[in-house]
Design a protein around this motif. Sequence first.
Motif: not given
Length: 244
Positions: A208-213, A216-219, A224-225
């Motif tokens: 899930g964290v990788i997918s968000f990165e 573009g959902h972590q922008v 720092d991803p």
Amino acid sequence: MSPARTARALARETITREILDAARARLGTDGPAALSLRAVARDVEMVSSAVYRYFPSRDALLTALLIEAYDELGDTAESADAGVADRSDHAARWLATCRAVRAWCVAHPGEFGLLYGTPVPGYAAPRDTVDPATRVVRVLVRIVGDAYAAGARPPVVPDARAATDPSTVAPALSFIAEHGLMAEPDLSDDGLPEVVRRALMAWTALFGVISFELFGHQVGSVADPEAWLDEVALRLGADLGIRA
């Protein structure tokens, strides 16, 4: 095998590789749902009817891409875990594997979209994709199993409502036993369903964290991803009782 047949086999392997490489490039530009044999044929300068001699349908090409990408990611995870010399340092093994998985996914966003993105309409992955697809989770669960065998235990959840029926993870328990992911998986161990439940949560949270990165959902939230992945991985490990 005769020299002529060897030459034909090598030629077929070469062309198959060219088609797969072109298709993987298309994943990055067009996305899995838009992948077409006709476009790939143009990229390798072949007529579409010739490509069908190597892949009889778009679905056959998608299946080949899935298996190849899952195997590459599985190789990456297994190599990262194996690269930690101290096998008793479960936290180092866990973090190294999580980091390697993220690095591969970031380097292959098109393939990640095929593996973990929106399902391709009309395509159903066949059974021969299942074993490659489970290679990463097998590495993660094996690390958890080794830590569990060494005495690691997840912290107690104070809220009794967090406890759920062990049967909810019965398929995972069977999977662990079938693949020998724990040295001596005692399925009567009352604590085992809980650690397996948390391992499943960790697996889904990692991707899930990788997918968000990648989508573009972590922008605007994460500076720092790469460092954020480390934080998440360490906390997921701690939730499993895996501590440095």
